[in-house]
Structures are given as structure tokens and as C-alpha cells.
Design a protein around this motif. Sequence first.
Motif: not given
Length: 385
Positions: A132-151
Motif C-alpha cells: 500500500f501507498s498512503l498519502t499523508v498530510r501533516h499539519a503545517g507541512g507538505p504531503l508525504t508518501s508512506v509505504q506499508s505492507r498492511v493497513i
Amino acid sequence: MTTWDVAVIGGGVAGSAAAALLARHGLRVILFDKGRFPRQKVCGEFLSPDGAEVLRRVGVWPQIRVHNPPRIHSVVLIASGGEARRNLPVPGWGVSRWLLDEALWQHARGLGVTTYDHATVVHVEGDPQRGFSLTVRHAGGPLTSVQSRVILCATGRQGQPWGQRQAPPDVRATRRFVGIKAHFRGVPLNGHIELHALRRGYCGLAEVTGDVCNLCCWVEMQAFRHAGGTPDRFLAAALGHNTRLRARLCLAEPLGSPWVTTSYADRHTVTPTAAGIWNLGDAAAMVAPLTGDGMGMALRTAELAATITHMSFQHELTWEQASNEYGRQWRREFLPRLRWGRHLEGILLRPSTAYLARLALHWMPWLTDMLYHRTRQIRATSEQA
């Protein structure tokens, strides 16, 4: 880029407990929550004995016990001006979500879970085979991408990440509810819960510390709007109709924290899994609040998911087998609770049947034991938790 074994979305009771258990199994776990701890949640804050047992297995129960949570040993149902009082078969505890959620979050961090608060998962894509690829918005920061085998998704009743295919709503379900909660001082309960029947709703009072009680109301949306549409106006209207509740709160002093509110559509659907993602706690289904099993059920789903996920990583099960097993065990353990809770809630929402329920509890004391066991999982070791 680091690929995590498990990404857990939602850091409340279910999410943090699952993350802690997975980290204890040696998995690399990342945990996101869109808010910040500690915080208040709409919750009756009754911890059932089986929930306390799960906390003990997670390893966080000693941190809760040091705060001397009140032991709750009886329930009082108040309807149509009278009451029925019964002892609980196995006592529970009054535990503030302000305390519990923070303790679980910190416990997960202490076990090596990478945690991010003020982090909102805005998009999910992938599957268990490719990851899986997760797009995450952090408060006051840019979007980041996180890779995970399981959610694992523990985002509560309000919603789930983009990319999940939800089960179609049950066309029979048309009711929407509003939940409100606040803490008060000056309402001695002496180890019991009071459940007050209201017009198209109910209100619970439970101790959470020695001098603080939880006031939590659950009411149909239309009735809430008819009463003024705000927590203060609704409570004022409820006190006007319910003299017993008015007498109970006449000397109560609200604490400084504001009301906490939430809304919920009763769709009668359950989704333990969706698009390869496992749902925990209220994200899978919400038990009727009056059962007092919301926190216990969230903790147990976390434990169940963590156990089966670990079996998959140990190659004892393929991911497809693990997903099927989680869904099967989830339905076997929780569907009966949900059904009983829905039936009981339907009874309490109508004044005439709430009155009959009070009479039944008064004249048939065995009903308390039966209903308590039907709406939760009681183990023999619960008294020792």
C-alpha cells in the motif's frame, strides 16, 4: 524509502492498542492520528471487565490502575418516573478517554511504534499483494508518501481512508443520532451507572474519577434539533421532561472543558474488511452505546487483528487466509453483541417500551445477567484484571 510492515490509521483505543501489540511481536509499525492527545471523546467511559482484561494483556493496565479508576458494580434504569436497580454480574471500571487514549498512545511509542499526530491520511492505494501507498498530510507541512505492507484502519465511526469500497447501506436504516458528552462534579454515584430514558434518546451518568462523573447522551437527530440543536438547549429540554435527571444534576458543577459532540448514521452494516484493509473498533461497526461495550469491543478487535496479522507475517497463514479468518472471527464474536445492542437500544428509545423494560428488570433480576453476557465477552479472569 522505508516500507513499514503495518500502518495503523487512527490512534484511539483500537488503533494504539493494535499498534502496541504488533510492535511487541517485532513488527515495524507506523501510527497516524489526525488529532492530538490527550483529548476528549464522546463516550460513556465505562470499561467493561473484558476490556480491562485486554488492557492487561496489552501491558497498559497498571498505568490506568495507578489513577484509581472507580469500580462500577451496579446499574440503575430510570424510566417513567421509577427505577430498577441491579448489580452487574462482573463489575467494570470508569475510565476517562482523556487518560486511556493518551496512555495507549504513549505505550505504543514506548514499544517502538513510530507515531505521528496531526497527520491525516488523505489517500490510500494498493493491495496486500503489491503493498500500500498512503498519502499523508501533516499539519503545517507538505504531503508525504508512506509505504506499508498492511493497513489497519481505526478511524472510528466518522469515516475511513479514500480507496476503501464501503458496503452498501441497509435501506432499512434511516435514523441519525447525535451524541453529546461533558464532565461534571457534585454528582455522587457510589459505584453505579444511571441510565435515564429520554424522549427518543437516553442519557447515562457514570463516575470516571472519585469526584467527576461523565454525562453522555445519545438521541435521534430530529429530537436533538427539535430541542434547540445545541448541547445546552438539549440538556435543558431533557431536564424539563425528566424530573429524576433534573434532581440528580441540580447541584452539579460543569467542568471547564466544553461539550464534545458527534453524529452517527445507523446503517446496520458491518465492514471488518474492505479493499484489503482491516477495520477495527467503530470503523468496522458501532455497538449501541447503552451496552457500555464500545471501549471493550475496540480493544478486543485490536487484539484479534494483531494476533492474526502476526500469524500472517510468521507465514502461518497467507494474507488471503488471514483476511478471511479475521472477518470470520470478527463476525462470530461481535455480530451477536451488535444485534442485542440494537434491540436494547430500540426498546429504550420509546417511552412505552422503556417503561416495560424497567418493570422487567425489577421483576426478573436474571435479565441483567443474561443481557450483560449477551452484549460482551466475559472471561473467568475478568475479576483479576
